[in-house]
Design a protein around this motif. Structure first.
Motif, PDB file in Angstrom:
ATOM      1  N   LEU A  64       1.920   9.454  -5.413  1.00 33.44           N
ATOM      2  CA  LEU A  64       2.922   8.916  -4.485  1.00 33.44           C
ATOM      3  C   LEU A  64       4.258   9.556  -4.845  1.00 33.44           C
ATOM      4  CD1 LEU A  64       3.235   5.189  -3.435  1.00 33.44           C
ATOM      5  CD2 LEU A  64       5.020   6.871  -3.159  1.00 33.44           C
ATOM      6  N   THR A  88       8.118  10.693  -3.448  1.00 30.25           N
ATOM      7  CA  THR A  88       9.081  10.444  -2.375  1.00 30.25           C
ATOM      8  C   THR A  88       9.698  11.740  -1.841  1.00 30.25           C
ATOM      9  OG1 THR A  88      10.643   9.963  -4.133  1.00 30.25           O
ATOM     10  CG2 THR A  88       9.740   8.077  -2.954  1.00 30.25           C
ATOM     11  N   THR A 107       1.598   8.108   0.996  1.00 26.47           N
ATOM     12  CA  THR A 107       3.019   7.853   1.253  1.00 26.47           C
ATOM     13  C   THR A 107       3.344   6.371   1.138  1.00 26.47           C
ATOM     14  OG1 THR A 107       2.475   7.833   3.594  1.00 26.47           O
ATOM     15  CG2 THR A 107       3.387   9.875   2.721  1.00 26.47           C
ATOM     16  N   ARG A 108       2.295   5.542   1.009  1.00 32.10           N
ATOM     17  CA  ARG A 108       2.537   4.100   0.852  1.00 32.10           C
ATOM     18  C   ARG A 108       1.668   3.597  -0.283  1.00 32.10           C
ATOM     19  NH1 ARG A 108       3.426   1.398   6.465  1.00 32.10           N
ATOM     20  NH2 ARG A 108       3.921  -0.193   4.969  1.00 32.10           N
TER      21      ARG A 108
END
Ligand SMILES: C[S@@+](CC[C@H](N)C(=O)[O-])C[C@H]1O[C@@H](n2cnc3c(N)ncnc32)[C@H](O)[C@@H]1O
Length: 364
Positions: A116, A118, A138-139
Motif C-alpha cells: 500500500l 500513497t 490502494t485501500r
C-alpha cells in the motif's frame, strides 16, 4: 550551506509553493503545520514523495536500512516467518524503492505480498523492480491476516506543531510568507497538548495522524501483527523537559537540517515517532502490544549474527559490505538505538523472537 537545486527542480518547488500559498489564502492566511507538511510531502504530483526527485540512495536525500543491503530484510524475515500462518500474506506500507519487499520475498518465496503506497511515482518504481512478485492495493483490506510492515513510514506522516508559552498553548502553523506563525490551539490538538502537561517555554510535535492511522489499521487486522520500525522514543523521552525544540528534521541530499520551508517538495520533512502514543492507540483499538525494543536488540534477538555468518569472511569483497551494514544497523551511534521496533497484534504468538531478551513493552 545546503546545495542549491537545479533549475527544473526549483521550478517544480515553486509550483508547489504557489499551490500551498493558494490554500493558505483560502484558509484566511494560516494553515496548521500538519497541513503544510501533508502538502509538502504528499500533494499529488508535486509533494516530495509524489514528485520526481530521487529521494533514496546515493543521488537522493536519505538511505533506509533495506537500502543498505539485504541483512535487515533477511533478519526481519525470521520474525515475519514466526508470525505468518500458512497461506497468510505480508502487507507493506510505503515500500519506497521496493528493496525490503524484494529481499523479504527472496527469503520467504511464495508468500503473497501486498503493497500500500500513497505515492504513484514510487509505486511505479516498485512495479518496475518487483513485477509480478507483489500486488499493489490502494485501500486497506478488511479482515487482513498476516504481517503488516511499516519501515520509516510513520516519520513521514504529518505532525501538529505546538508551542507551550507562558500565555498558553499555541499551535504552530504557516502564513503566506511560508514562515512560522502561532495561533491559540483548539479542539483535539489542544486536548492532546494539554494531556502532556509540559512546562513553558517548550516546542514539540504531536502525531495525531499516525495515531489515527494506527487505529484504522488495527481495525483491519483480523489476525497477525503490525511491525513498526522507525526513529523515535517513548513519551517520557520524546517530551523530556530538555528536548525543548521538538524533533522536526529535514533531509536534503544526505544533509539533515531544521528548516521545513527550504524548497518545499524537494526535501524530506520528518518527525520522530512517539511510540507510547502509538502503542496506546493500538490498545484502544483492541490490539495487544507484543513487544518494543531498540532496533539493535531486535535484530540481535532475531539472529542477525547468524545471518552475517552465512557470508564467508575470507571472501572480503562480499563480506566487508555486509559487516559494515551490520555495524550501521546495530551501532548505537548509527541506527541501533534511535530506531525502535514496535509490534502490536491480534491472535499472534505472544513470545516474539525479536523481543526475547532485553527491553519489553513495559518501557513504553
Ligand atoms: C522513507 S520512505 C520508506 C522507506 C521504505 N519503507 C524502506 O524501508 O526503504 C516513506 C514511504 O512511505 C510512503 N508513505 C508515506 N505516507 C504513507 C501512508 N500514509 N501510507 C502508505 N505509504 C505512505 C512514501 O510514499 C514512501 O514510500
Amino acid at each position: 550551506m545546503l546545495p542549491e537545486p537545479e533549475a527544473d527542480a526549483r521550478a517544480a518547488s515553486e509550483r508547489l509553493v504557489a499551490r500551498i500559498r493558494g490554500e493558505i489564502r483560502e484558509a484566511g492566511g494560516w494553515l496548521p503545520f500538519a497541513r503544510y507538511m501533508e502538502l509538502a510531502l504528499h500533494a499529488p504530483g508535486e509533494g516530495y514523495y509524489a514528485g520526481g526527485s530521487a529521494k533514496l540512495g546515493a543521488g537522493g536525500d536519505f538511505a533506509t536500512a533495506p537500502e543498505m543491503g539485504p541483512l535487515f530484510a533477511r533478519t526481519l524475515a525470521r520474525q515475519v516467518a514466526q508470525i505468518l500462518a500458512p497461506g497468510e500474506a505480508i502487507l507493506e506500507f510505503g515500500a519506497a524503492s521496493g528493496a525490503l519487499a524484494g529481499a523479504l520475498l527472496d527469503e520467504l518465496p511464495g508468500t503473497r505480498y501486498l503493497i500500500l503506497e500513497t505515492s504513484a511515482e514510487l509505486a511505479a518504481r516498485q512495479r518496475a523492480r518487483l513485477g509480478e512478485r507483489a500486488e499493489w492495493i490502494t485501500r486497506l483490506p478488511e479482515g487482513f491476516r498476516g504481517v503488516m510492515l511499516a519501515n520509516e513510514v510513520l516519520d513521514a506522516m504529518p505532525v501538529h506543531a505546538l508551542a507551550w508559552r507562558r500565555e498558553g498553548i499555541l499551535e504552530r502553523g504557516v502564513d503566506e510568507r511560508l514562515a512560522w506563525e502561532e495561533r491559540p490551539a483548539a479542539g483535539d490538538v489542544l486536548a492532546a497538548a494539554r494531556a502532556l502537561q509540559l512546562a513553558p517555554p517548550y516546542e514539540s510535535e504531536i502525531g495525531l495522524v499516525s495515531r489515527a492511522w494506527m487505529k484504522l489499521v488495527a481495525g483491519r487486522l483480523a489476525r497477525g501483527a503490525l511491525l513498526v520500525v522507525d526513529y523515535g522514543f517513548p513519551e517520557r523521552e520524546y517530551y523530556h523537559p530538555q528536548r525543548t525544540s521538538g524533533t522536526l528534521m529535514c533531509h536534503y541530499r544526505h544533509r539533515a537540517h531544521g528548516d521545513p520551508f527550504f524548497h518545499p517538495g524537494l526535501q524530506d520533512v520528518t518527525a520522530h515517532v512517539d511510540f507510547t502514543a502509538l502503542a496506546r492507540a493500538a490498545r484502544e483499538a483492541g490490539l495487544e502490544v507484543l513487544g518494543y525494543a531498540k532496533q539493535a536488540q531486535f535484530l540481535v534477538n532475531c539472529g542477525i549474527t547468524a545471518v552475517l555468518e552465512q557470508y564467508d569472511p575470507e571472501d572480503v569483497e562480499r563480506y566487508a559490505p555486509r559487516a559494515s551494514e551490520a555495524h550501521k544497523l546495530l551501532s548505537p551511534a548509527e541506527m541501533g538505538e534511535i530506531f525502535k521496533v514496535l509490534a502490536v497484534g491480534r491472535g499472534a504468538p505472544r513470545a516474539l523472537l525479536g523481543f526475547a531478551d532485553g527491553e519489553r513493552s513495559h518501557t513504553l
